[in-house]
Design a protein around this motif. Sequence first.
Motif: not given
Length: 244
Positions: A214-221
């Motif tokens: 599972v990955r941690v979602p990254l919503h920024g840059r």
Amino acid sequence: RLTTRSGRAEAGRFLAEGAQAVREALRYGRVHEVFATEQAAERHADLLAGAPAVSVVDRRAAELLSETVTPQGLVAVCDTVTVEPERALSGTPRLVAVLVGIADPGNAGTVVRVADAAGADAVLLTGDGVDVHNGKCVRASTGSLFHLPVAVERDPAAALAACSRAGLRTVAAHGHAESDLTTAEGLDSPTAWLFGNEAHGLPDDVLAAADTAVRVPLHGRAESLNLATAAAVCLYARVLRHSP
């Protein structure tokens, strides 16, 4: 000698520096003696009242015992805290953090602190990683090292097998996993989260052996999260799902 890994291993003891670490060591660990400068002894008189033995030392001696730039003048000699994996995973664990080849003692100590805060049942260190009794690791844990079982199993395959025998689903924190924390299923079940080396992540054989990734979602840059931050997000995922 206790400022070195070999010295700690030979003696079965380590140093806990600073008021918070010494306080928790006295409450939850086994302390043999506390070294304090005259100023620290006066400042923490109530704390030292519960110590089995106190030796007042000069500033130079305190500096030699310390691994920090600005010593706090308060150091406890404690028995090492690590236990066998079977003991750490006994009972019915629900949440466990597994550190695979973690090299940075500050990261390792911070993950122990986060695991404690998230209500984890144990922390398991595996692979060729840091000594959890390293001074920087002990300071970064801010006393949490004394609060929950910490086990060492050098063989990652054996560590994962021990988690499986304890009824835990092994979940690899992996930046390129297909599922992320918002879509992954089964995170409400008893889980052992696997966290890899800061530079290289989890070895391929560990990823292959894990039940899922599972990955941690990254919503920024941001390219990624550092290890301790990612571990905090993952370990709290189940906690937040069950929050009122």
